[in-house]
Design a protein around this motif. Structure first.
Motif, PDB file in Angstrom:
ATOM      1  N   MET A 165     -31.034  22.192  25.350  1.00  0.00           N
ATOM      2  CA  MET A 165     -30.018  23.239  25.267  1.00  0.00           C
ATOM      3  C   MET A 165     -28.713  22.783  25.906  1.00  0.00           C
ATOM      4  O   MET A 165     -27.630  23.018  25.355  1.00  0.00           O
ATOM      5  CB  MET A 165     -30.537  24.517  25.932  1.00  0.00           C
ATOM      6  N   ARG A 166     -28.823  22.127  27.044  1.00  0.00           N
ATOM      7  CA  ARG A 166     -27.603  21.643  27.704  1.00  0.00           C
ATOM      8  C   ARG A 166     -26.913  20.588  26.848  1.00  0.00           C
ATOM      9  O   ARG A 166     -25.677  20.605  26.708  1.00  0.00           O
ATOM     10  CB  ARG A 166     -27.941  21.054  29.080  1.00  0.00           C
ATOM     11  N   ALA A 167     -27.685  19.700  26.260  1.00  0.00           N
ATOM     12  CA  ALA A 167     -27.102  18.653  25.404  1.00  0.00           C
ATOM     13  C   ALA A 167     -26.425  19.264  24.182  1.00  0.00           C
ATOM     14  O   ALA A 167     -25.464  18.686  23.649  1.00  0.00           O
ATOM     15  CB  ALA A 167     -28.189  17.670  24.980  1.00  0.00           C
ATOM     16  N   ALA A 168     -26.900  20.445  23.749  1.00  0.00           N
ATOM     17  CA  ALA A 168     -26.328  21.108  22.579  1.00  0.00           C
ATOM     18  C   ALA A 168     -25.163  22.021  22.940  1.00  0.00           C
ATOM     19  O   ALA A 168     -24.564  22.631  22.057  1.00  0.00           O
ATOM     20  CB  ALA A 168     -27.408  21.909  21.858  1.00  0.00           C
ATOM     21  N   GLY A 169     -24.854  22.128  24.237  1.00  0.00           N
ATOM     22  CA  GLY A 169     -23.669  22.875  24.646  1.00  0.00           C
ATOM     23  C   GLY A 169     -23.913  24.132  25.444  1.00  0.00           C
ATOM     24  O   GLY A 169     -22.954  24.798  25.847  1.00  0.00           O
ATOM     25  N   CYS A 170     -25.185  24.486  25.713  1.00  0.00           N
ATOM     26  CA  CYS A 170     -25.452  25.672  26.530  1.00  0.00           C
ATOM     27  C   CYS A 170     -24.992  25.396  27.959  1.00  0.00           C
ATOM     28  O   CYS A 170     -25.458  24.452  28.596  1.00  0.00           O
ATOM     29  CB  CYS A 170     -26.941  26.019  26.511  1.00  0.00           C
ATOM     30  N   TYR A 171     -24.103  26.226  28.472  1.00  0.00           N
ATOM     31  CA  TYR A 171     -23.585  25.978  29.818  1.00  0.00           C
ATOM     32  C   TYR A 171     -23.963  27.073  30.807  1.00  0.00           C
ATOM     33  O   TYR A 171     -23.783  26.918  32.011  1.00  0.00           O
ATOM     34  CB  TYR A 171     -22.067  25.785  29.794  1.00  0.00           C
TER      35      TYR A 171
END
Length: 242
Positions: free
Chosen positions: A137-143
């Protein structure tokens, strides 16, 4: 005047649209977006909820959880980036991670697409939300994840009908794994829930203290407010005997 005096139409429950991909995503072609403040678009990826919390009306309003496919969500994101030049999103769903498998698939599609996005939403700290999924999720842009922990007392979670979704140890694991993945963590808490005694309150207090290095924000610390037609409103005494 005649229209104003007319009797209101009785409420009729509509048949739910399934699958959700039958609903096209909004294109905003007729909006002058430069007249709206901010640089973040509110989007909907799913409807309903996997939970049935005793204090919440969400599932009563929108039913069981169902989600757009990962492919349909990706298509909407591509449109917003390419035609609206927007790459920041708030997912307004009651729960972002109701289908973790579909979420993992979406993350991989975003990564493979090369889109550089930032997005956030509300989530449940359940056991399927593994460290591997959080890293994807973080790699896909979830911040940022806004996590509905509410209480760290097993007793109170049971009264809230949340214990079937997670226990305090699982919540701590998800909070820590999310923070370590680089995702900002914001927690919702309810203080003074009926049946919460001093020991139960201290469970939540100690949870926050012990996980303070992994909690970026206490987004809300609220007393319970009673919502119409929820289980808590209909049977407040019954809630105390789960």
């Amino acid at each position: 005047q005649a229209a104003a005096d007319a009797e209101p139409e009785p409420y009729k429950r509509r048949k739910r649209i399934l699958p959700l991909d039958g609903i096209p995503f909004p294109h905003y072609e007729d909006f002058l977006l430069d007249r709206y403040p901010g640089d973040e678009l509110i989007v909907e990826w799913s409807r309903g909820c996997i939970g049935a919390c005793s204090f919440c009306k969400g599932k009563m309003i929108d039913g069981k959880y169902r989600t757009h496919s990962a492919e349909a969500i990706l298509a909407s994101l591509k449109h917003y980036v390419e035609f609206l030049h927007i790459d920041r999103f708030t997912v307004c769903d009651p729960v972002l991670n109701g289908d973790v498998e579909e979420m993992a698939k979406l993350c991989q599609l975003i990564i493979d697409s090369g889109l550089k996005l930032q997005w956030r939403g509300e989530a449940i700290p359940h056991k399927e939300q593994t460290a591997e999924v959080l890293q994807a999720m973080r790699a896909a842009g979830c911040y940022e994840l806004q996590l509905g922990v509410e209480s760290a007392s097993t007793k109170v979670l049971k009264l809230m009908n949340k214990l079937r979704l997670f226990d305090p140890d699982t919540a701590a694991s998800v909070v820590r794994a999310a923070h370590e993945a680089g995702i900002r963590t914001a927690l919702f808490t309810i203080i003074g829930f009926p049946g919460e005694d001093e020991e139960a309150f201290m469970d939540t207090y100690n949870f926050v203290r012990e996980n303070a290095d992994y909690i970026d924000e206490l987004k809300s610390i609220n007393a319970l407010h009673i919502i119409t037609d929820t289980p808590m409103m209909k049977s407040p005494i019954g809630m105390l005997d789960p």
